[in-house]
Design a protein around this motif. Sequence first.
Motif, short mmCIF file in Angstrom:
data_model
loop_
_atom_site.label_atom_id
_atom_site.label_comp_id
_atom_site.label_asym_id
_atom_site.label_seq_id
_atom_site.Cartn_x
_atom_site.Cartn_y
_atom_site.Cartn_z
N VAL A 1 -3.49 5.10 -0.75
CA VAL A 1 -3.32 4.24 -2.10
C VAL A 1 -3.64 2.67 -1.56
O VAL A 1 -2.83 1.98 -0.81
CB VAL A 1 -2.27 4.34 -2.76
CG1 VAL A 1 -2.40 3.53 -4.11
CG2 VAL A 1 -2.11 5.82 -2.96
N GLY B 1 -11.11 5.96 -5.71
CA GLY B 1 -10.65 6.04 -4.30
C GLY B 1 -11.57 6.54 -3.37
O GLY B 1 -12.60 7.01 -3.79
N THR C 1 0.93 -1.18 0.09
CA THR C 1 0.00 -0.01 -0.03
C THR C 1 0.76 1.13 -0.10
O THR C 1 1.85 1.17 0.06
CB THR C 1 -0.69 0.11 1.09
OG1 THR C 1 -0.09 0.10 2.36
CG2 THR C 1 -1.97 -1.29 1.27
N TYR D 1 -2.65 -1.13 -6.35
CA TYR D 1 -3.28 0.07 -7.15
C TYR D 1 -2.48 0.19 -8.31
O TYR D 1 -1.17 0.37 -8.46
CB TYR D 1 -3.42 1.36 -6.53
CG TYR D 1 -3.88 2.73 -7.31
CD1 TYR D 1 -5.30 2.63 -7.61
CD2 TYR D 1 -2.91 3.47 -7.76
CE1 TYR D 1 -5.82 3.75 -8.12
CE2 TYR D 1 -3.37 4.44 -8.35
CZ TYR D 1 -4.76 4.57 -8.82
OH TYR D 1 -5.42 5.70 -9.76
N ASP D 2 -3.10 0.30 -9.57
CA ASP D 2 -2.56 0.64 -10.99
C ASP D 2 -3.33 1.67 -11.68
O ASP D 2 -4.31 1.68 -12.04
CB ASP D 2 -2.76 -0.74 -11.57
CG ASP D 2 -1.83 -0.83 -13.05
OD1 ASP D 2 -1.47 0.38 -13.43
OD2 ASP D 2 -1.99 -1.67 -13.81
N THR E 1 -7.13 9.13 -5.88
CA THR E 1 -6.77 8.00 -6.88
C THR E 1 -8.07 7.66 -7.63
O THR E 1 -9.19 7.88 -7.01
CB THR E 1 -6.18 6.57 -6.14
OG1 THR E 1 -7.19 6.20 -5.43
CG2 THR E 1 -4.84 7.33 -5.44
#
Length: 360
Positions: free
Chosen positions: A131, A125, A102, A135-136, A122
């Motif tokens: 994050v 989000g 993370t 996450y991508d 994000t």
Amino acid sequence: MTDFDTGVLADHQIRALIDAGHVQAPAFETGQIQPASLDLRLGDVAYRVRASFLPGKTRSVADRLADFTMHEVPLTGGAVLEKGCVYVVPLRESLSLPAGMTAAASAKSSIGRLDLLTRIITDRGTEFDRVPAGYDGPLYVEICPRSFSVVAQPGQMLNQIIFRNGQTRMSDDDLRALHAASPIVDCDPVISDGLGFSVDLRPDSGTRVGYRAKPHTGVVDLSRLAHYDPRDYWEEVHTDSGWIILDPGAFYILVSRESIAIPPMQAAEMAPYIAMVGEFRVHYAGFFDPGFGWAAAGGTGSRGVLEVRCHEAPFVLEHGQTVGRLVYEHMSSHPQALYGQDIKSNYQGQGLKLSKHFRT
């Protein structure tokens, strides 16, 4: 990619993340990597939006920008971001985190001291500055100047991000053992769900205990360091009684009573405001790098500068009153550079101090 031990990633591990493609940008700059964090850079345009927002679990930031954008503000050459307005700026960095890792973001120290609310958002989000694992996608920063309008430019670094591998938080028992081995505060520690800290309203000399932002000032150009006369932007706060009254809506710079140290194998984060301690918030600059205060003044620590905003009612703040806590975390590895020793560190050994944009 390289396997990391549990903990907050150190500088050389962040470089490994970049080399493996888990953090992407057109290019990275010298000095962007800190002992336990990565500085994030503004992109080329700011979107003035009607309101602060989070995209929610099913939508992207771009979707929400299409709904809320009022106009675009090119940042090239410098642009004024006005007090009281909300802007969203795409960042140059994007992430493709490994499973189980993370990230968390925070304003840099100088940005918090300007009362400049900056929060990372994000795609999909549901929280600011957090994050999720794996996450991508892109990163954006929401910017809301609260006390001063500012001039911002592409490439400026207002926020920083740390990377956590697994569960990094230290227990209270671990924190007591750490203090016994390498003192983390210059007095008996108050340890309960982290290290408690309090406000200093009885200075060793004089009566100045803080600063209060003036309500009507000129802009602050974020590129100008040691440039502005503090008297044009701040009122000094004095007391000889050991207490002050915080005014609703006002922003203050105060200082902790304790001197704090972060050993090389720890990092720390200022915990979120807790309503039970009073009608105010201590906020913004949340991360403390390994080495902060650890070698300052013979190892006695550095004060923590407190960025305080009062809420709806006037509130009496007393000397020694607990105002927050630091949550200590294990590092995954020893940093190659430490704050205050191997890198330029504006606030090592600090006392009561404004941001680096103001002359001393």
